[in-house]
Design a protein around this motif. Structure first.
Motif, PDB file in Angstrom:
ATOM      1  N   LEU A  84      61.073  55.672  15.124  1.00 42.98           N
ATOM      2  CA  LEU A  84      61.985  55.778  16.391  1.00 42.98           C
ATOM      3  C   LEU A  84      63.236  56.397  15.115  1.00 42.98           C
ATOM      4  N   LEU A  85      63.775  56.179  13.730  1.00 37.54           N
ATOM      5  CA  LEU A  85      64.377  56.374  13.563  1.00 37.54           C
ATOM      6  C   LEU A  85      64.864  57.876  13.413  1.00 37.54           C
ATOM      7  N   SER A  86      63.902  58.331  13.079  1.00 39.67           N
ATOM      8  CA  SER A  86      64.254  59.834  12.925  1.00 39.67           C
ATOM      9  C   SER A  86      64.186  60.949  14.279  1.00 39.67           C
ATOM     10  N   ALA A  87      63.433  60.119  15.443  1.00 40.90           N
ATOM     11  CA  ALA A  87      63.667  60.381  16.763  1.00 40.90           C
ATOM     12  C   ALA A  87      64.273  60.659  17.192  1.00 40.90           C
ATOM     13  N   LEU A  88      64.663  59.476  17.272  1.00 41.82           N
ATOM     14  CA  LEU A  88      66.170  58.801  18.820  1.00 41.82           C
ATOM     15  C   LEU A  88      67.328  57.685  17.656  1.00 41.82           C
ATOM     16  N   VAL A  89      67.598  57.348  16.375  1.00 44.52           N
ATOM     17  CA  VAL A  89      68.306  57.035  16.273  1.00 44.52           C
ATOM     18  C   VAL A  89      70.130  57.786  15.405  1.00 44.52           C
TER      19      VAL A  89
END
Lengths: 223, 496
Positions: free
Chosen positions: B244-249
């Motif tokens: 989630l962090l690497s792809a979206l945030v």
């Protein structure tokens, strides 16, 4: 060294910027005044916070919720049920607490109510109530710790949910997104603020009490 | 009909609150149901945007400058879709992942992943539809705090250190951004993005605001040299969270940067600033790739790869800085390439972090030396990894290829040939660390304890994301036409 140079350059830019800012504030005071009659309240700050920019305030309540959840992550079970209550304190503190507590509740209620007409509202009232809860804790009473986890979480999300419930209700009633009808805006705002007051108070107190170490022996690993 | 717009925010938030209140096994079920509903809603929103065009909604019916306005155009929509697709697959994955997870506080992680993740999803949706600078600040705080909560979910020691560093950086970034907002409000008396864009002059105030806001957002996007917080945070979190962090945030704060660049500051940006940002991008590619080559742990390698890949997003700025003619072909091309890179990196990186999670579930470690023989024992996982690697390296016909092709074409088209070597070397270095990652998988396995079996559903989710990262290369034309709805990359003025 480079950091200092960069900070200096940034400071110079800021000073330069502030120098050429218009001295007459070009804010929105006039626009706010012209819409006060439709806001449901009589104090401009409350009108901006709860009506004109109520969406931001709703999201801010979400920020508070996330902050307290983040702190409670460090309690096993993420509630306060396992926090060790402080030892009973001396008689003077207990007496002072029993005198101040009803007064604090009264002041909180007053601040909540006066928000419609003057400086006050959910955040101020919540802080006073939260301080009362912390005082209760410091004088050796268990306060929030004895709440069942369920009830505790329910109070924490109450303000955020009240806003959400109002928003959903208005959408179902055919109003726009967070569009409070002027005739009911006053009572809706009071409802939201009352719920938010409780959540803010519990959040403030939980931020302090949540940092206490849990009862030893029952710790489930972690920090 | 725009009733879907408030629901984009309401639905995930309502799910988050429910997950908080329900104890035990109920939270994952509610979480997955909310994810499915939100994804379906985004699909409906897409249909609505395609049939009736860009949307602008006044929250509370007040309208800017008194109230907050929301605006949805193609750029917003593509980010909403990206979040929905990747979010849905990660939700399905996380549901089973924490069952098999060992270490840290497993039960708590399984339960509390949901409220934090759904708050994050709602906040990102709110971010992509906001047209108000202060509202964006509040939403950025929501995104940051929920992301930090997700990082520290398991409560182990290295997670706490990484989480604290992440929290402090995120707060510093927000403060920089907020100072910029304050300056703009003081100067122009409105917080509406497009209104400020129409009023702004190139003076000291707007230059200072631009610098502050760009710095704050670069911190949050982890652009070199402000990336220091990213590798520990993304590598020590649990696999669904890393994805989630690497792809979206990190893309959320980059989205604001894009909005500011095209809608608020087009008259203020200078080629000097653009070139500076391009240089940071080049630095990110080189530094991130070289660091990735030195890693022994799989998740750290992937995290450094994120640092490197974010660099490609920065070449948009030198190409478009100070461009007077908004209809320029190169501007459109570099913007499309950048958005394509945002998408393909998000899909590939989510998939590859989920693959790493599968490996950790099976082997109980993320040391790459333990990956020997993985191709034989977990062929589907290694296949997903290889597909995602193809997209990250930028080989045709993947989304990564289209993205890098468009960026390269635009860079050469405007005569800024000096960015081209970064693109080429970046591709080679990516191939280097990706082959380094995959190599042990094809070696003879060590005799010793075998791998624990992993649920097939998790492998399918991972593979689906990897295939999508290739697939968007094939359907890139349609996607990029969607981005252009409402003409988000136009200079000057920008409003519609």
């Amino acid at each position: 060294m480079y950091g200092i140079l960069l900070a200096g350059a940034m400071a110079f830019m800021l000073l330069d910027a502030v120098r050429i800012l218009p001295s007459e504030p070009s804010g929105l005071t006039g626009v706010v005044d012209s819409q006060m009659a439709n806001s449901g309240v009589e104090h401009p700050v409350t009108a901006v916070l709860l009506n004109f920019r109520g969406y931001d305030t709703w999201l801010e309540l979400g920020v508070l919720l996330l902050a307290v959840m983040g702190v409670l992550l460090f309690q096993p079970g993420t509630d306060l049920a396992r926090v060790q209550p402080l030892a009973r304190s001396d008689a003077v503190l207990r007496l002072a607490t029993s005198l101040l507590l009803p007064l604090a509740v009264l002041v909180a209620g007053y601040l909540l109510w006066i928000g419609k007409y003057a400086a006050g509202g959910a955040f101020q009232a919540g802080v006073v109530l939260g301080a009362a809860l912390i005082l209760l804790w410091l004088s050796g009473n268990a306060t929030l710790v004895i709440l069942p986890p369920h009830g505790f979480r329910l109070i924490l999300v109450l303000g955020f949910c009240a806003f959400m419930a109002v928003a959903v209700g208005l959408l179902i009633a055919g109003q726009g997104w967070l569009e409070l009808p002027p005739s009911q805006a006053g009572s809706l705002i009071l409802f939201i603020e009352a719920c938010a007051t409780l959540s803010i108070a519990w959040t403030m107190a939980a931020l302090i009490i949540g940092l206490q170490p849990p009862v030893s022996g029952k710790q489930e690993g972690g920090p | 009909m725009t009733s879907w717009l408030p629901l984009l925010v309401l639905l995930p938030f309502a799910g988050a609150v429910l997950c908080l209140l329900v104890r035990g096994r109920g939270a994952p079920a509610i979480g997955v149901a909310t994810s499915l509903a939100t994804a379906a809603l985004v699909l409906f929103a897409l249909w609505s945007l395609q049939t009736s065009g860009p949307v602008r909604v006044q929250v509370g019916g007040w309208g800017a400058p008194l109230g907050i306005d929301l605006a949805v155009d193609g750029l917003s929509m593509i980010h909403l879709i990206m979040t929905a697709v990747i979010g849905l697959f990660i939700s399905l994955y996380a549901n089973r992942y924490y069952d098999g997870y060992r270490g840290g506080q497993k039960d708590r992680a399984r339960e509390l992943f949901w409220p934090f993740w759904l708050m994050l999803w709602g906040a990102m949706n709110a971010l992509f539809v906001s047209a108000d600078l202060f509202n964006l600040y509040v939403v950025l705080e929501l995104v940051g705090l929920s992301a930090v909560g997700l990082v520290v979910l398991t409560g182990t020691r290295d997670v706490l250190g990484a989480g604290l560093r992440y929290l402090l950086t995120a707060l510093a970034g927000s403060m920089c951004y907020l100072m910029g907002v304050a300056l703009l409000y003081a100067a122009h008396g409105t917080l509406d993005l497009f209104a400020i864009g129409a009023l702004i002059q190139s003076d000291g105030v707007s230059r200072a605001a631009l610098m502050l806001m760009v710095t704050g957002l670069l911190m949050k996007t982890a652009v070199f040299p402000l990336h220091f917080w990213l590798p520990p945070a993304h590598a020590s979190a649990t696999a669904p969270v890393s994805a989630l962090l690497s792809a979206l945030v990190v893309k959320a704060s980059f989205y604001i940067l894009l909005r500011l660049w095209f809608d608020v500051f087009p008259g203020v940006t200078t080629p000097l600033l653009g070139n500076l940002l391009g240089l940071l991008g080049g630095g990110a590619i080189l530094w991130g790739s070289l660091q990735a080559l030195r890693q022994k742990r799989l998740k750290l390698l992937i995290a450094y790869s994120t640092v490197a890949q974010l660099g490609y997003l920065m070449f948009l700025f030198p190409v478009t800085a100070g461009m007077a003619d908004g209809s320029s072909l190169w501007l459109q091309e570099v913007s499309k390439g950048t958005v394509c890179h945002v998408l393909s990196h998000a899909l590939a990186k989510a998939s590859i972090f989920l693959s790493a999670g599968l490996f950790i579930l099976a082997a109980g470690t993320d040391q790459m030396s333990a990956m020997k023989g993985l191709a034989e024992r977990m062929p589907l996982t290694v296949f997903s990894m290889a597909l995602a690697a193809v997209s990250l390296m930028g080989l045709p016909p993947s989304g990564g290829f289209i993205a890098k092709w468009l960026i390269m074409h635009a860079v050469l088209g405007v005569g800024q040939w000096w960015w081209a070597p970064f693109l080429v070397i970046g591709g080679l270095l990516t191939a280097g660390y990706m082959f380094m990652m995959l190599r042990p998988a094809f070696l003879e396995p060590d005799p010793g304890p075998g791998l624990k079996p992993v649920p097939r559903l998790l492998e399918v989710c991972t593979l689906a994301l990897a295939m999508l990262s290739i697939g968007i290369g094939i359907s890139a034309a349609n996607l990029l036409n969607l981005v252009m709805i409402g003409n988000p990359f136009s200079i000057p003025g920008g409003g519609w």
